[in-house]
Design a protein around this motif. Structure first.
Motif, short mmCIF file in Angstrom:
data_model
loop_
_atom_site.label_atom_id
_atom_site.label_comp_id
_atom_site.label_asym_id
_atom_site.label_seq_id
_atom_site.Cartn_x
_atom_site.Cartn_y
_atom_site.Cartn_z
N ALA A 78 1.47 -0.83 -0.06
CA ALA A 78 0.34 -0.47 -0.09
C ALA A 78 1.10 0.62 0.17
O ALA A 78 0.83 1.49 -0.88
N CYS A 79 1.79 0.90 0.73
CA CYS A 79 3.08 2.16 1.30
C CYS A 79 3.24 2.70 -0.57
O CYS A 79 3.44 3.83 -1.02
N VAL A 80 3.85 1.46 -1.17
CA VAL A 80 4.77 1.11 -2.68
C VAL A 80 3.48 2.39 -3.34
O VAL A 80 4.28 2.80 -3.98
N ILE A 81 2.04 1.49 -3.61
CA ILE A 81 1.39 2.02 -4.30
C ILE A 81 0.48 3.90 -4.07
O ILE A 81 1.06 4.38 -5.17
N SER A 82 1.09 4.05 -2.92
CA SER A 82 0.55 5.91 -2.17
C SER A 82 1.37 6.67 -3.13
O SER A 82 2.30 7.05 -3.24
N CYS A 83 3.12 5.97 -2.91
CA CYS A 83 4.34 6.59 -3.12
C CYS A 83 4.06 6.56 -5.18
O CYS A 83 4.33 7.76 -5.65
N PHE A 84 4.26 5.95 -5.21
CA PHE A 84 3.98 5.53 -6.99
C PHE A 84 2.84 6.63 -7.19
O PHE A 84 3.00 7.57 -8.66
N ASN A 85 1.67 7.07 -6.86
CA ASN A 85 0.73 8.55 -6.76
C ASN A 85 0.86 9.00 -7.22
O ASN A 85 0.76 9.95 -7.55
N VAL A 86 1.71 9.53 -5.25
CA VAL A 86 2.49 10.74 -5.27
C VAL A 86 3.30 11.42 -6.24
O VAL A 86 2.88 12.84 -7.33
N ALA A 87 4.37 10.97 -7.30
CA ALA A 87 5.13 10.82 -7.84
C ALA A 87 4.47 11.63 -9.36
O ALA A 87 5.08 11.60 -9.83
#
Length: 98
Positions: A78-87
């Motif tokens: 979930a953290c990786v997906i969130s960071c990807f979305n922010v990027a």
């Protein structure tokens, strides 16, 4: 007069059938009451003693065997997906800003 005799015979036949149907329904009702009582008893036993209930035993075994690894894995994903979305959002804003 013949018609009245036929009607009386038909009514008597229906009474016999109805009597049989009533007895069958009484037997059915007794059987259902026994099943419901059994289910109620099992439900109460399961509430007070989870070892009686198969579902509760399986849930307890699952909880005991869970070491939290799956929860941590899901949190990392979930953290990786969130960071990807922010990027992606930041890149999109920078590109549109130029």
């Amino acid at each position: 007069m013949e018609e009245i005799g036929v009607l009386v015979k038909s009514i008597n036949d229906l009474k016999v059938e109805l009597s049989g149907f009533r007895s069958e329904m009484k037997e059915f009702k007794k059987a259902i009451e026994k099943k419901v009582d059994c289910l109620d008893t099992r439900s109460v036993q399961c509430q007070f003693n989870p070892n009686v209930c198969a579902t509760a035993r399986r849930l307890e075994e699952h909880i005991k065997s869970d070491n939290g690894k799956a929860g941590r894995t899901m949190a990392v994903i979930a953290c990786v997906i969130s960071c990807f979305n922010v990027a992606i959002t930041l890149i999109t804003l920078v590109v549109k800003g130029n």
